[in-house]
Design a protein around this motif. Structure first.
Motif, PDB file in Angstrom:
ATOM      1  N   SER A  91      62.717 -28.233 -23.038  1.00 53.70           N
ATOM      2  CA  SER A  91      62.162 -29.301 -22.395  1.00 53.70           C
ATOM      3  C   SER A  91      60.848 -29.078 -22.220  1.00 53.70           C
ATOM      4  O   SER A  91      60.378 -28.038 -22.314  1.00 53.70           O
ATOM      5  CB  SER A  91      62.810 -29.737 -21.068  1.00 53.70           C
ATOM      6  OG  SER A  91      62.451 -28.641 -20.140  1.00 53.70           O
ATOM      7  N   GLN A  92      59.833 -30.131 -22.080  1.00 54.05           N
ATOM      8  CA  GLN A  92      58.585 -30.230 -21.578  1.00 54.05           C
ATOM      9  C   GLN A  92      58.411 -29.505 -20.312  1.00 54.05           C
ATOM     10  O   GLN A  92      57.404 -28.735 -20.279  1.00 54.05           O
ATOM     11  CB  GLN A  92      58.004 -31.564 -21.468  1.00 54.05           C
ATOM     12  CG  GLN A  92      57.945 -32.332 -23.024  1.00 54.05           C
ATOM     13  CD  GLN A  92      57.168 -31.229 -23.946  1.00 54.05           C
ATOM     14  OE1 GLN A  92      55.907 -30.969 -23.781  1.00 54.05           O
ATOM     15  NE2 GLN A  92      57.784 -31.076 -25.098  1.00 54.05           N
ATOM     16  N   ASP A  93      59.349 -29.464 -19.382  1.00 52.62           N
ATOM     17  CA  ASP A  93      59.142 -28.695 -18.142  1.00 52.62           C
ATOM     18  C   ASP A  93      59.485 -27.037 -18.344  1.00 52.62           C
ATOM     19  O   ASP A  93      59.560 -26.266 -17.376  1.00 52.62           O
ATOM     20  CB  ASP A  93      60.055 -29.330 -16.982  1.00 52.62           C
ATOM     21  CG  ASP A  93      59.481 -30.536 -16.599  1.00 52.62           C
ATOM     22  OD1 ASP A  93      58.344 -30.674 -16.870  1.00 52.62           O
ATOM     23  OD2 ASP A  93      60.113 -31.340 -16.085  1.00 52.62           O
ATOM     24  N   GLY A  94      60.279 -26.908 -19.659  1.00 52.48           N
ATOM     25  CA  GLY A  94      61.024 -25.394 -19.623  1.00 52.48           C
ATOM     26  C   GLY A  94      59.900 -24.451 -20.497  1.00 52.48           C
ATOM     27  O   GLY A  94      58.744 -24.957 -20.464  1.00 52.48           O
ATOM     28  N   TYR A  95      60.568 -23.637 -21.260  1.00 51.30           N
ATOM     29  CA  TYR A  95      59.657 -22.835 -22.275  1.00 51.30           C
ATOM     30  C   TYR A  95      58.919 -23.428 -23.164  1.00 51.30           C
ATOM     31  O   TYR A  95      57.846 -22.964 -23.197  1.00 51.30           O
ATOM     32  CB  TYR A  95      60.880 -21.629 -22.898  1.00 51.30           C
ATOM     33  CG  TYR A  95      60.276 -20.630 -23.490  1.00 51.30           C
ATOM     34  CD1 TYR A  95      59.856 -19.646 -22.595  1.00 51.30           C
ATOM     35  CD2 TYR A  95      59.863 -20.455 -24.661  1.00 51.30           C
ATOM     36  CE1 TYR A  95      59.143 -18.688 -23.106  1.00 51.30           C
ATOM     37  CE2 TYR A  95      59.298 -19.280 -25.409  1.00 51.30           C
ATOM     38  CZ  TYR A  95      59.253 -18.518 -24.518  1.00 51.30           C
ATOM     39  OH  TYR A  95      58.395 -17.257 -25.116  1.00 51.30           O
ATOM     40  N   SER A  96      59.546 -24.498 -23.962  1.00 48.42           N
ATOM     41  CA  SER A  96      58.596 -25.113 -24.842  1.00 48.42           C
ATOM     42  C   SER A  96      57.296 -25.632 -24.409  1.00 48.42           C
ATOM     43  O   SER A  96      56.388 -25.686 -25.078  1.00 48.42           O
ATOM     44  CB  SER A  96      59.595 -26.297 -25.653  1.00 48.42           C
ATOM     45  OG  SER A  96      60.661 -25.708 -26.395  1.00 48.42           O
ATOM     46  N   GLY A  97      57.693 -26.409 -23.476  1.00 49.13           N
ATOM     47  CA  GLY A  97      56.339 -27.154 -22.773  1.00 49.13           C
ATOM     48  C   GLY A  97      55.387 -26.311 -22.054  1.00 49.13           C
ATOM     49  O   GLY A  97      54.261 -26.519 -21.895  1.00 49.13           O
ATOM     50  N   SER A  98      55.758 -24.989 -21.746  1.00 52.17           N
ATOM     51  CA  SER A  98      54.812 -24.265 -20.861  1.00 52.17           C
ATOM     52  C   SER A  98      54.301 -22.894 -21.505  1.00 52.17           C
ATOM     53  O   SER A  98      53.351 -22.417 -21.190  1.00 52.17           O
ATOM     54  CB  SER A  98      55.585 -23.646 -19.744  1.00 52.17           C
ATOM     55  OG  SER A  98      56.539 -22.767 -19.981  1.00 52.17           O
ATOM     56  N   PHE A  99      54.895 -22.733 -22.937  1.00 47.73           N
ATOM     57  CA  PHE A  99      54.323 -21.503 -23.599  1.00 47.73           C
ATOM     58  C   PHE A  99      53.915 -22.065 -24.962  1.00 47.73           C
ATOM     59  O   PHE A  99      54.637 -22.651 -25.888  1.00 47.73           O
ATOM     60  CB  PHE A  99      55.347 -20.537 -23.720  1.00 47.73           C
ATOM     61  CG  PHE A  99      55.119 -19.219 -24.548  1.00 47.73           C
ATOM     62  CD1 PHE A  99      53.777 -18.535 -24.179  1.00 47.73           C
ATOM     63  CD2 PHE A  99      55.775 -18.714 -25.323  1.00 47.73           C
ATOM     64  CE1 PHE A  99      53.276 -17.452 -24.920  1.00 47.73           C
ATOM     65  CE2 PHE A  99      55.287 -17.663 -26.163  1.00 47.73           C
ATOM     66  CZ  PHE A  99      54.136 -17.217 -25.877  1.00 47.73           C
ATOM     67  N   LYS A 100      52.660 -21.862 -25.227  1.00 51.39           N
ATOM     68  CA  LYS A 100      51.836 -22.516 -26.468  1.00 51.39           C
ATOM     69  C   LYS A 100      52.638 -21.774 -27.930  1.00 51.39           C
ATOM     70  O   LYS A 100      52.818 -22.413 -28.730  1.00 51.39           O
ATOM     71  CB  LYS A 100      50.561 -21.989 -26.528  1.00 51.39           C
ATOM     72  CG  LYS A 100      49.746 -22.704 -27.577  1.00 51.39           C
ATOM     73  CD  LYS A 100      48.255 -22.395 -27.665  1.00 51.39           C
ATOM     74  CE  LYS A 100      47.533 -23.165 -26.726  1.00 51.39           C
ATOM     75  NZ  LYS A 100      46.002 -23.106 -26.964  1.00 51.39           N
ATOM     76  N   GLY A 101      52.923 -20.516 -27.594  1.00 49.61           N
ATOM     77  CA  GLY A 101      53.689 -19.856 -28.655  1.00 49.61           C
ATOM     78  C   GLY A 101      55.293 -20.144 -29.055  1.00 49.61           C
ATOM     79  O   GLY A 101      55.853 -19.329 -29.729  1.00 49.61           O
ATOM     80  N   SER A 102      55.747 -21.110 -28.257  1.00 51.87           N
ATOM     81  CA  SER A 102      57.019 -21.254 -27.964  1.00 51.87           C
ATOM     82  C   SER A 102      58.205 -21.329 -29.293  1.00 51.87           C
ATOM     83  O   SER A 102      58.874 -20.731 -29.485  1.00 51.87           O
ATOM     84  CB  SER A 102      57.403 -22.093 -26.946  1.00 51.87           C
ATOM     85  OG  SER A 102      57.295 -23.492 -27.504  1.00 51.87           O
ATOM     86  N   ARG A 103      57.244 -21.910 -30.330  1.00 46.61           N
ATOM     87  CA  ARG A 103      58.051 -22.581 -31.319  1.00 46.61           C
ATOM     88  C   ARG A 103      58.535 -21.285 -32.408  1.00 46.61           C
ATOM     89  O   ARG A 103      59.750 -20.843 -32.516  1.00 46.61           O
ATOM     90  CB  ARG A 103      57.216 -23.522 -32.284  1.00 46.61           C
ATOM     91  CG  ARG A 103      57.971 -23.993 -33.500  1.00 46.61           C
ATOM     92  CD  ARG A 103      59.380 -24.679 -33.432  1.00 46.61           C
ATOM     93  NE  ARG A 103      59.578 -25.266 -32.084  1.00 46.61           N
ATOM     94  CZ  ARG A 103      60.760 -25.619 -31.506  1.00 46.61           C
ATOM     95  NH1 ARG A 103      61.881 -24.898 -32.013  1.00 46.61           N
ATOM     96  NH2 ARG A 103      60.948 -26.000 -30.442  1.00 46.61           N
TER      97      ARG A 103
END
Length: 123
Positions: A91-103
């Protein structure tokens, strides 16, 4: 946590996560809590117990943090296990949305899931 100073928790489980309730309008945080005992999950997430924490910018270490949390979430909260990827990771409120290197970290998480959290000792 992963984006700020490269902190890796080392024991990221739901037991090491607390929610600081948001205060209601016109009430202090203590008064709102005393009146509103509904155990809402609205509020600021606070991580505790950094006894196994390290500093690392390695995608592997970050992915293992997420793997440990995912496994703990599934064993402690089995009815909500299905929402982990959708709400916590994607989610955008979760890890993907909060950490730039998440992918990159989430791709590495797939590898960690396939083998378990232990690194391969080959090499």
């Amino acid at each position: 946590m992963h984006s700020v100073g490269g902190v890796v928790h080392g024991d990221l489980t739901s037991s090491n996560i607390m929610v600081r309730p948001t205060s209601q309008a016109g009430k202090t945080n203590g008064e709102a809590h005393a009146v509103d005992q509904d155990l809402s999950l609205e509020g600021e997430i606070v991580l505790i117990d950094f006894g196994l924490a390290t500093q690392s910018i390695q995608d592997e270490d970050r992915a293992v943090d997420l793997y440990v949390l995912e496994r703990a979430f599934g064993s402690t909260h089995p009815r909500q296990e299905g929402m982990f990827a959708e709400e916590v990771l994607e989610s955008q409120d979760g890890y993907s949305g909060s950490f730039k290197g998440s992918r990159v970290v989430l791709n590495r998480l797939e590898e960690v899931r396939r083998r378990g959290r232990k690194r391969s000792m080959v090499g």
